[in-house]
Write an enzyme that holds these catalytic residues in place. Structure first.
Site, PDB file in Angstrom:
ATOM      1  N   SER A  87       0.834  -1.198   0.000  1.00 58.45           N
ATOM      2  CA  SER A  87       0.000   0.000   0.000  1.00 58.45           C
ATOM      3  C   SER A  87       0.877   1.259   0.000  1.00 58.45           C
ATOM      4  O   SER A  87       1.650   1.461  -0.926  1.00 58.45           O
ATOM      5  CB  SER A  87      -0.956  -0.047   1.188  1.00 58.45           C
ATOM      6  N   ASP A 208     -10.449  -6.359  -2.503  1.00 57.04           N
ATOM      7  CA  ASP A 208      -9.946  -5.130  -1.876  1.00 57.04           C
ATOM      8  C   ASP A 208     -10.976  -4.006  -2.021  1.00 57.04           C
ATOM      9  O   ASP A 208     -11.408  -3.683  -3.125  1.00 57.04           O
ATOM     10  CB  ASP A 208      -8.622  -4.735  -2.544  1.00 57.04           C
ATOM     11  N   HIS A 236      -7.623  -6.052   1.459  1.00 55.94           N
ATOM     12  CA  HIS A 236      -6.452  -5.180   1.323  1.00 55.94           C
ATOM     13  C   HIS A 236      -5.296  -5.638   2.204  1.00 55.94           C
ATOM     14  O   HIS A 236      -4.134  -5.345   1.913  1.00 55.94           O
ATOM     15  CB  HIS A 236      -6.862  -3.746   1.689  1.00 55.94           C
TER      16      HIS A 236
END
Length: 528
Positions: A87, A208, A236
């Site tokens: 991320s 996600d 995620h």
């Protein structure tokens, strides 16, 4: 603006190191998010965990300048490595690769959107939603993080379990640092990504709810020179939910790009740890009956704690065995949380049964501790270190789990242990019949190689005496401390060889008794 305090944790490989890995966590997270993945990677990689301020323990709450953070990273990280970012961590890895391309062998991005805020038809978070997110962070940061965890875990098989894993990471909240790193996500990295020449792997989660699955297709359509992409099931929170799949995909990707050094056939380790664990497991219920030396040495170590001018919050009894020293440690530090850890499953089960409801009892290897970094104030370890043949690995793990200012008091056995028995066997054959233990000089050299770790050692010789050599051999067998070297003779020792050893041992008899010498090393490790 400041470059703040970045925390770095180095984890040496538990097997032959075939690559250097740098792991970069996501927003509002810290390095603990990688724990499920580490055991699967450390068997072949040296790992460096970088921790950004935000929710990192003991980090200052400063607004962060990205350029300053990148410069600090360049000073702290390996000369070259594969960068694995999740991320926001992937965004940071991309920026580092742009500025220092020669330092990045390959770039692996998990759940990463190079244009996180949607623009020009690119899939991402709506600009107005992002602005609302920033405002909520400023006004109600803890409430915002709870909602963020729900968003991250949406689509998971067990979202509540994942949220429980995240909560302990939120004890230290630094709103200014969180606001700064959130701002980094406003940049558009699509051109940067396309200009990078090192191999890239992009992995996305099918369910996600934070990075839309459409971003996976959009990234795959970019003109990247050497890139591979794929999807995994789940949310995620890929590092927590898909550790096994991630490790497999990463290793296959690096192997295909010839980025894993050839596996070197290591020399056979001198000690068979599986045999050690099995032997002491079998000995658990009879161990204390014959462990007079072990009790005496441990009691001397406990006595050394009386001069300790601190009250630890967490005490680790490393090599806790039957839990014999639990009462003494509990009496000395009544307010501390106790953890008993041993290599032998049987010992741990016996100790847990013996001290029901007391502390935590764990099975683990001292050279690969199943504990979080900076989680222990005091390590007590009596006559366990001699079963570790890689002191560099042992001290690296102790330095990792000890908090700054933490101590480790230990005793171990030196190479002169059972010298009479060793020499008596040498008079019969060339096989190794007696366990070999590391000398003090090897421990001192290993400690010098670990930054921030100081070691002081003392030595004592203890001589036990027996009416017959067979009494010593029976005691060693009952203790579970018989020969466990890899090059021990196969099969049963012949009667003739045993008879010859017994005859040779008689030369040591004095005043009607045969001696057995133990070289005991006492050490204190202190973490700066």
């Amino acid at each position: 603006m400041t470059d703040a305090c970045l925390q770095v944790e180095h984890l040496p490989a538990t097997g032959p190191a075939r690559q250097q890995l740098v792991l970069l966590h996501g927003w509002a997270s810290n390095r603990e998010v990688w724990r499920p993945l580490l055991a699967r990677l450390r068997c072949w990689a040296d790992i460096t965990l970088l921790e950004l301020p935000g929710v990192a323990p003991a980090a200052g709450d400063d607004s962060l300048d990205l350029s300053g953070v990148l410069e600090k990273m360049a000073a702290l990280l390996p000369a070259t490595a594969v960068f694995l970012g999740w991320s926001l961590g992937a965004s940071l890895g991309v920026e580092f690769a742009r500025r220092y391309p020669a330092r990045v062998s390959a770039l692996v991005c998990l759940a990463y959107n190079p244009c996180f805020v949607a623009r020009g038809g690119w899939p991402g978070m709506a600009p107005e939603d992002f602005q609302q997110f920033q405002q909520s962070l400023a006004e109600e940061p803890r409430s915002l993080l709870r909602r963020f965890d729900s968003l991250q875990s949406a689509g998971a098989g067990d979202p509540r379990a994942l949220q429980r894993c995240l909560r302990p990471q939120r004890r230290d909240l630094q709103p200014l640092a969180l606001a700064s790193t959130l701002g980094w996500l406003q940049s558009d990295q699509r051109r940067v990504l396309a200009a990078l020449t090192m191999p890239q792997l992009h992995l996305y989660a099918r369910d996600d709810q934070l990075v839309p699955v459409a971003a996976a297709g959009a990234v795959a359509a970019l003109p990247l020179p050497d890139a591979e992409s794929g999807q995994l099931p789940g949310s995620h929170l890929l590092p927590l939910e898909s550790a096994a799949e991630l490790a497999q995909r990463l290793q296959r990707f690096l192997q295909a790009r010839q980025l894993l050094a050839d596996a070197v056939d290591e020399a056979e380790p001198p000690l068979d740890k599986r045999a050690v664990a099995a032997s002491f497991s079998r000995a658990a219920r009879d161990y204390d009956r014959v462990a007079a030396l072990q009790r005496d040495v441990g009691e001397r170590l406990v006595a050394a704690l009386e001069t300790l001018q601190r009250e630890p919050a967490t005490v680790l009894d490393l090599g806790s065995g039957t839990g014999h020293f639990y009462p003494a440690l509990r009496a000395r530090f009544p307010g501390a949380h106790y953890i008993g850890l041993d290599l032998a499953q049987g010992m741990v089960e016996f100790a847990r049964e013996r001290h029901s409801g007391a502390g935590d009892w764990l099975v683990g290897d001292a050279e690969s501790l199943p504990l979080a970094s900076g989680s222990v104030d005091l390590v007590f370890s009596s006559l366990a270190f001699q079963w570790c043949y890689r002191p560099e690995q042992l001290f690296a793990e102790l330095a990792r789990v000890l908090r700054p200012g933490g101590l480790c008091l230990f005793s171990s056995l030196g190479p002169a242990t059972l010298q009479e028995l060793r020499r008596s066997w040498q008079a019969v054959d060339r096989h190794r019949h007696v366990n070999s233990f590391l000398p003090a000089a090897r421990l001192e050299a290993a400690a010098r190689g670990e930054a921030g770790l100081g070691l002081s050692l003392s030595r004592e010789q203890i001589c036990l005496r027996y009416p017959r050599v067979q009494d010593l051999l029976r005691e060693l067998k009952t203790l579970g401390a018989h020969n466990m070297n890899h090059d021990r003779p196969a099969g049963l020792t012949g009667r003739g060889s045993l008879r010859g050893m017994l005859q040779a041992y008689e030369a040591w008899r004095c005043d009607g008794l045969v001696p057995a010498t133990y070289e005991v090393l006492y050490g204190t490790l202190e973490r700066a």
